[in-house]
Design a protein around this motif. Structure first.
Motif, PDB file in Angstrom:
ATOM      1  N   PRO A 151       2.706  -2.812  -4.015  1.00 57.79           N
ATOM      2  CA  PRO A 151       2.782  -1.472  -3.443  1.00 57.79           C
ATOM      3  C   PRO A 151       2.481  -1.495  -1.950  1.00 57.79           C
ATOM      4  O   PRO A 151       1.893  -2.452  -1.444  1.00 57.79           O
ATOM      5  N   SER A 152       2.851  -0.424  -1.266  1.00 58.62           N
ATOM      6  CA  SER A 152       2.659  -0.348   0.178  1.00 58.62           C
ATOM      7  C   SER A 152       1.948   0.948   0.526  1.00 58.62           C
ATOM      8  O   SER A 152       1.794   1.837  -0.321  1.00 58.62           O
ATOM      9  N   LEU A 153       1.550   1.064   1.777  1.00 56.14           N
ATOM     10  CA  LEU A 153       0.895   2.300   2.211  1.00 56.14           C
ATOM     11  C   LEU A 153       1.840   3.488   2.125  1.00 56.14           C
ATOM     12  O   LEU A 153       1.418   4.620   1.850  1.00 56.14           O
ATOM     13  N   SER A 154       3.136   3.258   2.344  1.00 64.11           N
ATOM     14  CA  SER A 154       4.106   4.352   2.284  1.00 64.11           C
ATOM     15  C   SER A 154       4.465   4.728   0.848  1.00 64.11           C
ATOM     16  O   SER A 154       4.885   5.851   0.592  1.00 64.11           O
ATOM     17  N   ALA A 155       4.290   3.779  -0.081  1.00 65.80           N
ATOM     18  CA  ALA A 155       4.567   4.047  -1.499  1.00 65.80           C
ATOM     19  C   ALA A 155       3.432   3.454  -2.332  1.00 65.80           C
ATOM     20  O   ALA A 155       3.605   2.452  -3.033  1.00 65.80           O
ATOM     21  N   PRO A 156       2.239   4.063  -2.285  1.00 67.22           N
ATOM     22  CA  PRO A 156       1.049   3.448  -2.891  1.00 67.22           C
ATOM     23  C   PRO A 156       1.098   3.354  -4.410  1.00 67.22           C
ATOM     24  O   PRO A 156       0.348   2.570  -4.999  1.00 67.22           O
ATOM     25  N   ASP A 157       1.951   4.161  -5.051  1.00 69.72           N
ATOM     26  CA  ASP A 157       1.994   4.153  -6.514  1.00 69.72           C
ATOM     27  C   ASP A 157       3.176   3.367  -7.071  1.00 69.72           C
ATOM     28  O   ASP A 157       3.373   3.321  -8.287  1.00 69.72           O
ATOM     29  N   ASP A 158       3.939   2.745  -6.204  1.00 66.69           N
ATOM     30  CA  ASP A 158       5.058   1.901  -6.635  1.00 66.69           C
ATOM     31  C   ASP A 158       4.509   0.489  -6.860  1.00 66.69           C
ATOM     32  O   ASP A 158       4.600  -0.378  -6.003  1.00 66.69           O
ATOM     33  N   ASP A 159       3.926   0.301  -8.029  1.00 68.57           N
ATOM     34  CA  ASP A 159       3.171  -0.921  -8.312  1.00 68.57           C
ATOM     35  C   ASP A 159       3.860  -1.719  -9.413  1.00 68.57           C
ATOM     36  O   ASP A 159       3.780  -1.367 -10.598  1.00 68.57           O
ATOM     37  N   PRO A 160       4.537  -2.796  -9.068  1.00 66.51           N
ATOM     38  CA  PRO A 160       5.228  -3.593 -10.087  1.00 66.51           C
ATOM     39  C   PRO A 160       4.305  -4.496 -10.899  1.00 66.51           C
ATOM     40  O   PRO A 160       4.777  -5.192 -11.800  1.00 66.51           O
ATOM     41  N   ASP A 172      -7.816  -2.979  -5.234  1.00 65.93           N
ATOM     42  CA  ASP A 172      -6.860  -1.868  -5.309  1.00 65.93           C
ATOM     43  C   ASP A 172      -7.630  -0.558  -5.274  1.00 65.93           C
ATOM     44  O   ASP A 172      -8.135  -0.085  -6.295  1.00 65.93           O
ATOM     45  N   MET A 173      -7.725   0.056  -4.101  1.00 69.52           N
ATOM     46  CA  MET A 173      -8.515   1.274  -3.957  1.00 69.52           C
ATOM     47  C   MET A 173      -7.729   2.535  -4.325  1.00 69.52           C
ATOM     48  O   MET A 173      -8.272   3.637  -4.271  1.00 69.52           O
ATOM     49  N   ARG A 174      -6.469   2.378  -4.722  1.00 72.14           N
ATOM     50  CA  ARG A 174      -5.686   3.508  -5.219  1.00 72.14           C
ATOM     51  C   ARG A 174      -5.995   3.780  -6.691  1.00 72.14           C
ATOM     52  O   ARG A 174      -6.065   4.923  -7.118  1.00 72.14           O
ATOM     53  N   ARG A 175      -6.179   2.708  -7.459  1.00 70.84           N
ATOM     54  CA  ARG A 175      -6.350   2.858  -8.907  1.00 70.84           C
ATOM     55  C   ARG A 175      -7.754   2.478  -9.393  1.00 70.84           C
ATOM     56  O   ARG A 175      -8.003   2.494 -10.602  1.00 70.84           O
ATOM     57  N   HIS A 187      -2.726  -2.591  -0.706  1.00 75.76           N
ATOM     58  CA  HIS A 187      -1.622  -1.822  -0.140  1.00 75.76           C
ATOM     59  C   HIS A 187      -1.300  -2.240   1.287  1.00 75.76           C
ATOM     60  O   HIS A 187      -0.163  -2.134   1.738  1.00 75.76           O
ATOM     61  N   ILE A 188      -2.324  -2.710   1.998  1.00 71.19           N
ATOM     62  CA  ILE A 188      -2.124  -3.079   3.409  1.00 71.19           C
ATOM     63  C   ILE A 188      -1.359  -4.392   3.540  1.00 71.19           C
ATOM     64  O   ILE A 188      -0.575  -4.568   4.472  1.00 71.19           O
TER      65      ILE A 188
END
Length: 696
Positions: free
Chosen positions: A16-25, A580-583, A616-617
């Motif tokens: 995933p990326s900062l622009s698409a943080p939830d696109d996690d393969p 992973d600080m998004r999840r 993400h970074i």
């Protein structure tokens, strides 16, 4: 493709990326026991061990394990009744012997021990991966609750054990696996805080209720006497047996740093204390000691942050607020902890990182204050009660004294103030000739002075192989302990070690902690990078010769050195990490740490979290140093998915990244001495090879 990479995804894949943080393969790697995930782990472990697990690894692992298993290591004890209890691990007893002796015998160089339980034998008989996690004792009783952990996990199975018969109690208290704690009310009743059972867990995975469990009843019939809502961290309770009333103290943990405190009985909470939520509180007999985390106004009196105040409990309940001020902090002087012992309050303070201990003794008219002068004010000094339960204490204290080059001394301070007597002395496990310990300060990006402790040769060569470590979180102070692993495998072989005191820690109190949490967590990482730069500025080493290690919250730190300061390090070892600080709030105990990091589901807080979410970074085309990320499968606190996913993403982008994940160890490095040694030595082998410092 470089060594350590995997063809899981095409090179350059940056999701995933900062622009698409939830696109996690890589979400499939969060399946703890998923077959695809375990295949990935097995493949990665094989590659890592193939590269770094050769003959030198085996030799160093066995040497370190033998140090951990030495017969002359200090057996740390606690007293219950007339006996001192110890859990001992060595090469013949890797899971441990739970044993006891008495104080007179313990003073001898080779005490005689009475073995109560052989954990290796129990594990073999029952076919379970048992370790002892903790033990709940009742004063005056031979019956205890043993908390048995599978492979070191936080979740435990509770079983009643009789020390008189050295056997589990037939039809005794038994509670299946869960994150639990238990307190004896009397021989036939327990207060149990457990996530076991339908609806009994909070979102964080901890106990939502306290239940009164009577002997002979199934846990399902245990009455709920205290509860909270599922969105809070959890609840717990303690019983103060030092006074006549034996009150029960209930805690409703709102977040990591805030709680409501209630006073009650075994049947439930009765009185909610009218105090700020962000406090540390210790009760004893008719006395309360309260440490204020933030500045507070109580009954018109303003108390600064980190002030310790005391009052009679009966006076407080009667509505009085005539607190005595027991400790006032200053910018570089902070209270680290406090506890009661036989009517005396013992204070542990760091003053410019020097240990200082005080004693406060309350009476009807005043609080007498004195300094505990029997202990040194340099090095690392820890003090704690000898007795397990304060109601059994006569005031005897234990103290451990050490520094990076001096192995620990275990000392007894009889009734708290007598001249300390040496009980045990740990062996010297590495040659320290010609090494010195020095303290320095780096200047961080905002001008703050960041202390660090350096251990190594007196003369600087400008090429020193440096092992750097740091933590910087949760208000936890790091201390320069005697470290046999670093001593034997780094210092003795000519290396230098550095331990950084980062913001986010508790070395200088709340202001130091708050500066490095939430949006300020980046400053904690800046601090670490500033120490690395200062080592180069001082002529100690070069960036390519700096090997950095950090675990858990320190895993966020190391992953940010990879993405934010790659030019300052030669190699990175990231252990049991959050990354992973998004999840993170959706994985195991992650939701309990929102007060430290922030809530990624709130857009305004994700704005700062994304600045240190290395998962993400990380992006292709950067000059990242090699990294080894290690976790354990039985870690039920920080999900191993953090480590797995970061390695998969880095490898897909073509970076040199390795994963190591043994099948047990919990939120630690292994279930026994050999596993812990192997985990550490694998990291050292990786770091040494990547900074160009292989043993001759």
């Amino acid at each position: 493709m470089v060594e350590g990479t995997s063809p899981t995804e095409p090179p350059g894949h940056g999701k995933p990326s900062l622009s698409a943080p939830d696109d996690d393969p890589y979400l499939w790697l969060e399946e703890m026991e998923g077959s695809r995930a375990l295949d990935f782990v097995e493949q990665q472990n094989g590659k890592t061990l193939q590269v770094f697990g050769g003959a030198t690894f085996t030799q160093d692992r066995d040497e370190l394990a033998s140090i951990y298993a030495r017969a002359d290591n200090i057996p740390y004890v606690s007293r219950h009744g007339d006996h001192l209890y110890n859990l001992w691990k060595d090469a013949n007893n890797p899971r441990g012997l739970w044993r006891r002796t008495n104080l007179e015998e313990f003073r001898k160089s080779k005490p005689s021990w009475d073995v109560l339980l052989d954990m290796d034998r129990l594990a073999a008989i029952e076919g379970e991966d048992w370790l002892v996690s903790w033990i709940a004792m009742l004063p005056g009783s031979s019956q205890v609750i043993l908390a048995l952990s599978r492979g070191g996990s936080d979740a435990v199975t509770l079983r009643e054990f009789d020390m008189a018969t050295k056997s589990f109690v037939p039809n005794g208290f038994v509670l299946e696996e869960g994150k639990s704690s238990a307190t004896w009310v009397d021989q036939d009743k327990l207060l149990v805080s457990s996530a076991y059972g339908e609806g009994m867990a909070t979102v964080s995975g901890y106990a939502r209720t306290v239940r009164l469990w009577r002997r002979g009843d199934p846990i399902e019939r245990a009455a709920v006497v205290f509860e909270t809502t599922a969105d809070r961290i959890g609840v717990g309770c303690t019983i103060d047996r030092t006074g006549q009333e034996k009150p029960v103290w209930f805690t409703d943990q709102l977040d990591f740093f805030n709680s409501h405190t209630w006073l009650g009985t075994e049947s439930g909470a009765k009185i909610k204390l009218d105090l700020p939520t962000d406090i540390w509180l210790q009760a004893h007999q008719d006395w309360l000691a309260v440490k204020l985390r933030s500045a507070a106004t109580i009954a018109g009196v303003i108390y600064p942050a980190d002030t310790l105040i005391g009052i009679s409990l009966s006076s407080f309940l009667a509505g009085k607020r005539n607190f005595a001020v027991l400790f006032v902090a200053s910018p570089r002087r902070a209270l680290q902890g406090f506890f009661w012992s036989a009517g005396k309050l013992i204070l542990s303070v760091l003053d410019e990182l020097r240990p200082v201990f005080g004693i406060c003794t309350p009476s009807a008219s005043t609080w007498n204050r004195e300094r505990l002068n029997a202990l040194p004010d340099i090095g690392v000094v820890d003090v704690w009660p000898l007795d397990r339960d304060p109601s059994e204490s006569n005031g005897d204290l234990l103290a451990k004294i050490q520094d990076p080059l001096t192995p620990p001394l275990l000392m007894l301070l009889e009734q708290g103030v007598a001249s300390p007597a040496v009980l045990k002395e740990a062996p010297k496990t590495f040659v320290a000739d010609g090494l010195v310990v020095t303290q320095h300060e780096a200047i961080s990006v905002d001008g703050e002075r960041i202390p660090y402790v350096q251990t190594g040769p007196k003369q600087e060569t400008g090429e020193a192989p440096v092992h750097m470590s740091g933590y910087g979180g949760f208000g936890i102070s790091v201390k320069p302990y005697y470290n046999s692993a670093l001593g034997k495998l780094w210092l003795e072989r000519g290396g230098t070690t550095v331990q950084a005191h980062l913001r986010g820690g508790g070395e200088f109190g709340t202001r130091w902690h708050d500066a490095g949490r939430l949006a300020g967590k980046r400053l904690s990482h800046d601090d670490f990078a500033s120490v690395a730069a200062d080592l180069v500025r001082r002529g100690v080493t070069q960036a390519k010769r700096i090997a950095a290690e950090g675990g858990s919250n320190g895993g966020i730190l190391i992953s940010n050195m990879l993405t934010r300061y790659p030019e300052r390090f030669g190699a990175l070892f990231c252990t049991i990490p959050l990354i992973d600080m998004r999840r993170y709030t959706k994985l195991l105990a992650g939701a309990s740490w929102i007060a430290e990091f922030g809530d990624p589901d709130k857009p305004e807080e994700w704005e700062w979290l994304k600045t240190y979410s290395a998962y993400h970074i990380a992006e292709p085309g950067q000059d990242y140093p090699p990294i080894l990320i290690a976790t354990t499968r039985r870690d039920d606190r920080v999900h191993p998915g953090h480590a797995r996913k970061m390695v998969a993403k880095l490898q897909a982008m073509g970076y040199e990244a390795y994963l190591y994940e043994p099948d047990a160890g919990g939120h630690g490095y292994g279930r026994d001495n050999k596993e812990q040694a192997g985990f550490q030595v694998l990291g050292f082998q990786f770091l040494k090879s990547k900074i160009g410092w292989l043993d001759a």
